[in-house]
Design a protein around this motif. Structure first.
Motif, PDB file in Angstrom:
ATOM      1  N   LEU A   1      -9.950  43.445 -14.557  1.00  0.00           N
ATOM      2  CA  LEU A   1     -11.008  43.759 -13.610  1.00  0.00           C
ATOM      3  C   LEU A   1     -12.352  43.231 -14.104  1.00  0.00           C
ATOM      4  O   LEU A   1     -13.146  42.688 -13.319  1.00  0.00           O
ATOM      5  CB  LEU A   1     -11.070  45.270 -13.396  1.00  0.00           C
ATOM      6  N   ALA A   2     -12.641  43.359 -15.410  1.00  0.00           N
ATOM      7  CA  ALA A   2     -13.893  42.850 -15.972  1.00  0.00           C
ATOM      8  C   ALA A   2     -13.986  41.342 -15.827  1.00  0.00           C
ATOM      9  O   ALA A   2     -15.037  40.795 -15.460  1.00  0.00           O
ATOM     10  CB  ALA A   2     -14.000  43.250 -17.445  1.00  0.00           C
ATOM     11  N   ALA A   3     -12.886  40.632 -16.098  1.00  0.00           N
ATOM     12  CA  ALA A   3     -12.892  39.177 -15.958  1.00  0.00           C
ATOM     13  C   ALA A   3     -13.092  38.771 -14.506  1.00  0.00           C
ATOM     14  O   ALA A   3     -13.813  37.807 -14.206  1.00  0.00           O
ATOM     15  CB  ALA A   3     -11.581  38.601 -16.507  1.00  0.00           C
ATOM     16  N   ASN A   4     -12.479  39.508 -13.548  1.00  0.00           N
ATOM     17  CA  ASN A   4     -12.646  39.188 -12.127  1.00  0.00           C
ATOM     18  C   ASN A   4     -14.092  39.398 -11.676  1.00  0.00           C
ATOM     19  O   ASN A   4     -14.616  38.629 -10.849  1.00  0.00           O
ATOM     20  CB  ASN A   4     -11.703  40.048 -11.283  1.00  0.00           C
ATOM     21  N   ILE A   5     -14.764  40.414 -12.209  1.00  0.00           N
ATOM     22  CA  ILE A   5     -16.164  40.656 -11.852  1.00  0.00           C
ATOM     23  C   ILE A   5     -17.042  39.502 -12.333  1.00  0.00           C
ATOM     24  O   ILE A   5     -17.917  39.004 -11.599  1.00  0.00           O
ATOM     25  CB  ILE A   5     -16.644  41.991 -12.438  1.00  0.00           C
ATOM     26  N   LEU A   6     -16.807  39.034 -13.544  1.00  0.00           N
ATOM     27  CA  LEU A   6     -17.603  37.926 -14.070  1.00  0.00           C
ATOM     28  C   LEU A   6     -17.327  36.632 -13.304  1.00  0.00           C
ATOM     29  O   LEU A   6     -18.246  35.845 -13.033  1.00  0.00           O
ATOM     30  CB  LEU A   6     -17.317  37.727 -15.559  1.00  0.00           C
ATOM     31  N   ARG A   7     -16.084  36.405 -12.928  1.00  0.00           N
ATOM     32  CA  ARG A   7     -15.770  35.211 -12.147  1.00  0.00           C
ATOM     33  C   ARG A   7     -16.414  35.276 -10.764  1.00  0.00           C
ATOM     34  O   ARG A   7     -16.831  34.245 -10.208  1.00  0.00           O
ATOM     35  CB  ARG A   7     -14.257  35.044 -12.026  1.00  0.00           C
ATOM     36  N   ALA A   8     -16.510  36.497 -10.216  1.00  0.00           N
ATOM     37  CA  ALA A   8     -17.091  36.643  -8.880  1.00  0.00           C
ATOM     38  C   ALA A   8     -18.577  36.283  -8.869  1.00  0.00           C
ATOM     39  O   ALA A   8     -19.106  35.865  -7.832  1.00  0.00           O
ATOM     40  CB  ALA A   8     -16.896  38.082  -8.393  1.00  0.00           C
ATOM     41  N   ILE A   9     -19.259  36.438  -9.988  1.00  0.00           N
ATOM     42  CA  ILE A   9     -20.684  36.089 -10.028  1.00  0.00           C
ATOM     43  C   ILE A   9     -20.910  34.720 -10.675  1.00  0.00           C
ATOM     44  O   ILE A   9     -22.044  34.372 -11.025  1.00  0.00           O
ATOM     45  CB  ILE A   9     -21.491  37.165 -10.779  1.00  0.00           C
ATOM     46  N   GLY A  10     -19.824  33.940 -10.803  1.00  0.00           N
ATOM     47  CA  GLY A  10     -19.974  32.534 -11.172  1.00  0.00           C
ATOM     48  C   GLY A  10     -19.653  32.160 -12.590  1.00  0.00           C
ATOM     49  O   GLY A  10     -19.985  31.051 -13.018  1.00  0.00           O
TER      50      GLY A  10
ATOM     51  N   ALA B   1      -8.738  55.592 -22.018  1.00  0.00           N
ATOM     52  CA  ALA B   1      -7.318  55.675 -22.375  1.00  0.00           C
ATOM     53  C   ALA B   1      -6.457  56.113 -21.199  1.00  0.00           C
ATOM     54  O   ALA B   1      -5.220  56.055 -21.283  1.00  0.00           O
ATOM     55  CB  ALA B   1      -7.136  56.640 -23.543  1.00  0.00           C
ATOM     56  N   ASP B   2      -7.091  56.538 -20.088  1.00  0.00           N
ATOM     57  CA  ASP B   2      -6.335  57.005 -18.923  1.00  0.00           C
ATOM     58  C   ASP B   2      -5.871  55.867 -18.035  1.00  0.00           C
ATOM     59  O   ASP B   2      -4.999  56.045 -17.186  1.00  0.00           O
ATOM     60  CB  ASP B   2      -7.195  57.970 -18.098  1.00  0.00           C
ATOM     61  N   VAL B   3      -6.459  54.690 -18.195  1.00  0.00           N
ATOM     62  CA  VAL B   3      -6.111  53.525 -17.382  1.00  0.00           C
ATOM     63  C   VAL B   3      -5.665  52.413 -18.319  1.00  0.00           C
ATOM     64  O   VAL B   3      -6.147  52.302 -19.457  1.00  0.00           O
ATOM     65  CB  VAL B   3      -7.317  53.076 -16.521  1.00  0.00           C
ATOM     66  N   SER B   4      -4.754  51.600 -17.840  1.00  0.00           N
ATOM     67  CA  SER B   4      -4.233  50.505 -18.654  1.00  0.00           C
ATOM     68  C   SER B   4      -5.376  49.623 -19.158  1.00  0.00           C
ATOM     69  O   SER B   4      -6.256  49.217 -18.393  1.00  0.00           O
ATOM     70  CB  SER B   4      -3.251  49.674 -17.831  1.00  0.00           C
ATOM     71  N   GLU B   5      -5.342  49.334 -20.457  1.00  0.00           N
ATOM     72  CA  GLU B   5      -6.364  48.456 -21.038  1.00  0.00           C
ATOM     73  C   GLU B   5      -6.302  47.066 -20.422  1.00  0.00           C
ATOM     74  O   GLU B   5      -7.325  46.426 -20.183  1.00  0.00           O
ATOM     75  CB  GLU B   5      -6.174  48.376 -22.554  1.00  0.00           C
ATOM     76  N   GLU B   6      -5.093  46.597 -20.140  1.00  0.00           N
ATOM     77  CA  GLU B   6      -4.930  45.280 -19.523  1.00  0.00           C
ATOM     78  C   GLU B   6      -5.558  45.255 -18.137  1.00  0.00           C
ATOM     79  O   GLU B   6      -6.191  44.267 -17.746  1.00  0.00           O
ATOM     80  CB  GLU B   6      -3.444  44.937 -19.445  1.00  0.00           C
ATOM     81  N   LEU B   7      -5.401  46.343 -17.376  1.00  0.00           N
ATOM     82  CA  LEU B   7      -5.981  46.406 -16.038  1.00  0.00           C
ATOM     83  C   LEU B   7      -7.508  46.385 -16.113  1.00  0.00           C
ATOM     84  O   LEU B   7      -8.172  45.715 -15.312  1.00  0.00           O
ATOM     85  CB  LEU B   7      -5.496  47.663 -15.318  1.00  0.00           C
TER      86      LEU B   7
END
Length: 277
Positions: A169-178, A159-165
Motif C-alpha cells: 500500500l505504501a509503494a502504491n501511494i508513492l507511485r500514485a504521486i509520481g 502487527a494486526d495487518v500483514s506487513e507485506e500488505l
C-alpha cells in the motif's frame, strides 16, 4: 700569558660563543671550580687589563686591531657586549617585524562579536540535542520508511495487518504521486526489552535517525498516523527525519481496509503534494 676569566669571557663572546653556568648543582655532576671574576693586581698596582692595555682581539666579524677595553670588570664587559649586540655586532640578526603581507595572509582577527555568535550557536545546538534526548528517552516505535525519487512515506507498522500488505500500500501511494524505484527501511526501537542492555540508548537512536534522514535527503515526507503515543515524541521523531512534512491522521493499517479513508488521503495529497508541484 695568563688570561683572566673576564678576558676569556670577552674573547668567547666576541667569537659568538655563549657561556652557560648552572644556577644549582646538577645531579651526578662533578664539582666545578670556583670561578674568580676579579682581575688580579700586578706589581705596579695596576690590573692585568691595564698592564696589557694593547691587547688585540682577533674575531671573525671585526678587524684584527680591535683593542680590548682596558680596566673593565666582567659585568662591564658583558654590558658592552650586550650594547654591541643592540647596535648590530651580534652574529644573530634581530627578528624581523611582521609584514603587511603576512598579516593579510593570516586574515583579519575575528572580533568579540564573532566569538560570541559561535559560542551562542554551539550552546543552542547542545541544548537542542539535550532536549531531543530527554524527549526521546524511553520512546517505543515500530515504523516503516519508504522513498522514491521525490517523496518519502513514513507510517507505524501494525502487527494486526500483514506487513507485506502495508508495504504494498505504501509503494502504491508513492507511485500514485509520481514516484518509482521504491526502497524501504523499518525501524523497531528499542532493540531489547531491557533498556539497561544498551548503555547509550538515546545516542544510538539519534544516530539511527540521522542515518535515515541522510537517506531521505531533501524529499518531501508524507507521514501517516502518529509514530508515538506521545505528541512530543512524535514531533521529535519527525523533526529528526525531515522538516518538509505532510501529515495525515490514518496509518497504513487503518487505510488497508477502509475505502473512505483512502479517498480522504488521496484528496489531501492532491491538495498539498500534487497541486504544489
Amino acid at each position: 700569558m695568563t688570561t683572566t676569566e673576564a678576558e676569556r669571557q670577552y674573547y668567547l663572546s666576541r667569537m659568538g660563543v655563549q657561556l652557560w653556568y648552572a644556577r644549582v648543582p646538577l645531579p651526578g655532576a662533578a664539582p666545578s671550580p670556583d670561578f674568580d671574576f676579579t682581575e688580579p693586581e700586578t706589581a705596579e698596582g695596576k690590573s692585568a687589563s691595564d698592564a696589557q692595555g694593547g691587547l688585540s682581539v682577533p674575531t671573525r666579524d671585526h678587524p684584527k686591531d680591535a683593542p680590548l677595553p682596558p680596566g673593565k670588570s666582567v659585568k662591564e664587559l658583558l654590558q658592552s657586549i650586550d650594547g654591541g649586540a643592540k647596535s648590530g655586532d651580534s652574529a644573530t640578526p634581530p627578528a624581523k617585524p611582521a609584514t603587511d603581507e603576512a598579516t593579510s595572509k593570516a586574515g583579519p582577527e575575528p572580533d568579540a562579536s564573532t566569538h560570541e555568535s559561535v559560542a551562542e550557536n554551539s550552546l543552542a545546538s547542545e541544548l537542542e540535542v539535550d532536549e531531543a534526548s530527554r524527549t526521546l528517552a524511553g520512546v517505543s516505535v515500530d515504523m516503516g520508511i519508504w522513498w522514491g525519487d521525490q517523496f518519502a512515506l513514513v507510517s507505524p507498522v501494525s502487527a494486526d495487518v500483514s506487513e507485506e500488505l502495508q508495504a504494498k500500500l505504501a509503494a502504491n501511494i508513492l507511485r500514485a504521486i509520481g514516484d518509482t524505484q521504491i526502497q524501504q527501511k523499518r525501524l523497531v526501537w528499542p532493540v531489547f526489552n531491557n533498556p539497561r542492555v544498551l548503555k547509550s540508548a538515546d545516542r544510538d537512536l539519534r544516530m539511527i535517525l540521522h542515518s535515515l534522514a541522510e537517506q531521505v535527503g531533501q524529499r518531501k515526507v508524507v507521514c501517516l498516523g502518529s509514530l508515538s503515543g506521545q505528541p512530543e515524541q512524535h514531533q521529535a521523531l519527525m523533526a529528526a527525519l525531515s522538516e518538509a512534512v505532510v501529515e495525515a491522521p490514518d496509518t497504513l493499517a487503518a487505510l488497508a481496509g477502509d475505502h473512505e479513508k483512502k479517498r480522504s488521503l488521496w484528496h489531501r495529497l492532491q491538495d498539498r503534494v500534487i497541486g504544489a508541484r
